[in-house]
Design an enzyme around this catalytic site. Structure first.
Site, PDB file in Angstrom:
ATOM      1  N   ASN A   1     -13.636  -2.730 -11.115  1.00  0.00           N
ATOM      2  CA  ASN A   1     -14.505  -3.901 -11.058  1.00  0.00           C
ATOM      3  C   ASN A   1     -14.530  -4.469 -12.469  1.00  0.00           C
ATOM      4  OD1 ASN A   1     -16.478  -5.814 -10.846  1.00  0.00           O
ATOM      5  ND2 ASN A   1     -18.174  -4.371 -10.590  1.00  0.00           N
TER       6      ASN A   1
ATOM      7  N   GLY B   1     -22.854   0.961 -16.473  1.00  0.00           N
ATOM      8  CA  GLY B   1     -22.662   0.427 -17.821  1.00  0.00           C
ATOM      9  C   GLY B   1     -23.545   1.075 -18.871  1.00  0.00           C
TER      10      GLY B   1
ATOM     11  N   GLU C   1     -23.610   3.119  -6.074  1.00  0.00           N
ATOM     12  CA  GLU C   1     -23.714   2.912  -7.513  1.00  0.00           C
ATOM     13  C   GLU C   1     -25.176   2.926  -7.944  1.00  0.00           C
ATOM     14  OE1 GLU C   1     -19.944   0.745  -9.052  1.00  0.00           O
ATOM     15  OE2 GLU C   1     -21.424  -0.744  -8.478  1.00  0.00           O
TER      16      GLU C   1
ATOM     17  N   LYS D   1     -15.665  -7.203 -13.518  1.00  0.00           N
ATOM     18  CA  LYS D   1     -16.828  -8.045 -13.831  1.00  0.00           C
ATOM     19  C   LYS D   1     -16.355  -9.353 -14.493  1.00  0.00           C
ATOM     20  CE  LYS D   1     -19.425  -3.828 -13.953  1.00  0.00           C
ATOM     21  NZ  LYS D   1     -20.678  -3.151 -14.250  1.00  0.00           N
TER      22      LYS D   1
ATOM     23  N   GLU E   1     -25.417  -6.144  -9.963  1.00  0.00           N
ATOM     24  CA  GLU E   1     -25.561  -7.270 -10.887  1.00  0.00           C
ATOM     25  C   GLU E   1     -25.774  -8.579 -10.118  1.00  0.00           C
ATOM     26  OE1 GLU E   1     -22.039  -6.383 -13.180  1.00  0.00           O
ATOM     27  OE2 GLU E   1     -23.046  -4.571 -13.873  1.00  0.00           O
TER      28      GLU E   1
ATOM     29  N   SER F   1     -20.548   4.389 -14.624  1.00  0.00           N
ATOM     30  CA  SER F   1     -20.050   5.133 -15.786  1.00  0.00           C
ATOM     31  C   SER F   1     -19.044   6.218 -15.419  1.00  0.00           C
ATOM     32  CB  SER F   1     -21.217   5.719 -16.603  1.00  0.00           C
ATOM     33  OG  SER F   1     -22.039   4.671 -17.097  1.00  0.00           O
TER      34      SER F   1
ATOM     35  N   HIS G   1     -22.977  -6.156  -5.218  1.00  0.00           N
ATOM     36  CA  HIS G   1     -23.053  -5.410  -6.479  1.00  0.00           C
ATOM     37  C   HIS G   1     -24.442  -5.579  -7.086  1.00  0.00           C
ATOM     38  CE1 HIS G   1     -22.395  -4.191 -10.604  1.00  0.00           C
ATOM     39  NE2 HIS G   1     -21.387  -3.484 -10.134  1.00  0.00           N
TER      40      HIS G   1
HETATM   41  P1  PGA Z   1     -19.407   0.964 -15.030  1.00  0.00           P
HETATM   42  O1  PGA Z   1     -19.580  -0.107 -13.858  1.00  0.00           O
HETATM   43  O2  PGA Z   1     -18.253   1.866 -14.608  1.00  0.00           O
HETATM   44  O3  PGA Z   1     -19.090   0.163 -16.252  1.00  0.00           O
HETATM   45  O4  PGA Z   1     -20.674   1.720 -15.129  1.00  0.00           O
HETATM   46  C1  PGA Z   1     -19.447   0.233 -12.515  1.00  0.00           C
HETATM   47  C2  PGA Z   1     -19.747  -0.972 -11.646  1.00  0.00           C
HETATM   48  O5  PGA Z   1     -20.679  -1.716 -11.966  1.00  0.00           O
HETATM   49  O6  PGA Z   1     -19.076  -1.201 -10.622  1.00  0.00           O
END
Ligand code: PGA
Length: 251
Positions: free
Chosen positions: A9, A172, A166, A11, A96, A212, A94
């Site tokens: 992903n 993140g 998630e 982003k 976000e 992460s 997601h």
């Molecule tokens: P991250 O993001 O691996 O940077 O924690 C995962 C995601 O948001 O899909």
């Protein structure tokens, strides 16, 4: 589609030229992958990603789509548009999108409907906030997210759904869920799906962990019985790390 799926992903990262370069770096590293590999790129990078992955088994995902086929929805992209250009997957719900852009369980359900109707495969993201985990309501929150998003999805359509667990507090932040925490919620999701459909559907379902996940912790997370892959943010932007994760899945 196989059972194990590692998806990046990206982003809001990478221009089209940078996307081409990163995919060209990833390609040889994952050519012999035993799992399915997907790159989830910004809308404007989709064509570059489709071109760069041509002739490979790497799938291309968008990071959102609208449920209507067309219309007065400034700034939105229809699932049908993605399908026509050759995109196979879309990441929906997601955290976000839910946190910053107003997506709700209900709007995610509509997006899932639109994506499935257009023929896309959905990566449906669910997960709890830290306060919810601390309140002990992770199970209820995640179960509700899954149930609402899958409302109206047939058993046949479910074959084109991947669920990504998630935990928001792990995204993140560098704070990964422990392998046990990840597996516990992935198992719960499988149980919810069993209740909604049947045992076979639950067994076949691909459930990813995300938050992460990186080159160091992927092997342990992916070894869990109910973790069938990963949705990778930060580590998906570095070809060697992403490839290490792809190869960490023992299938
Ligand atoms: P991250 O993001 O691996 O940077 O924690 C995962 C995601 O948001 O899909």
């Amino acid at each position: 589609m196989g059972k194990y799926v590692i998806a990046g992903n990206w982003k809001m990262n990478k221009t089209p030229a940078e996307a081409t370069a990163l995919i060209n770096e990833i390609k040889p590293l994952v050519a012999d992958a035993k799992v399915d590999v997907i790159v989830g790129v910004p809308f404007i990078d989709l064509q570059a990603a489709l071109d760069a992955t041509k002739g490979t088994k790497i799938g291309v995902a968008a990071q959102n789509c609208h449920w209507e086929k067309s219309g007065a929805f400034t700034g939105e992209i229809a699932a049908e548009m993605l399908k026509e250009m050759g995109v196979g997957y879309v990441i929906l719900g997601h955290s976000e999108r839910r946190t910053y852009f107003g997506d709700t369980n209900e709007s995610v359900q509509k997006r899932v409907r639109g994506a499935l109707d257009a023929g896309l495969t959905v990566i449906l993201c669910v997960g709890e906030y830290l306060e919810q985990r601390e309140q002990g309501i992770t199970g209820e929150i995640v179960a509700t997210q899954v149930k609402v998003a899958l409302g109206g999805v047939s058993a046949e359509e479910l074959k084109r759904v991947i669920i990504a667990y998630e935990p928001v507090w792990a995204i993140g932040t560098g704070k990964t869920a422990t392998a046990e925490q990840a597996n516990e919620v992935c198992a719960l999701i499988r149980d919810v799906v069993k209740g909604l459909y049947n045992e076979a559907a639950a067994k076949e379902l691909t459930i990813q962990y995300g938050g992460s996940m990186n080159a160091k912790n992927a092997e342990e997370l992916l070894a869990q019985s109910d973790v069938d892959g990963g949705l990778i943010g930060g580590a998906a932007l570095k070809a060697p790390d992403f490839s290490t994760i792809v190869h960490a899945a023992k299938v």
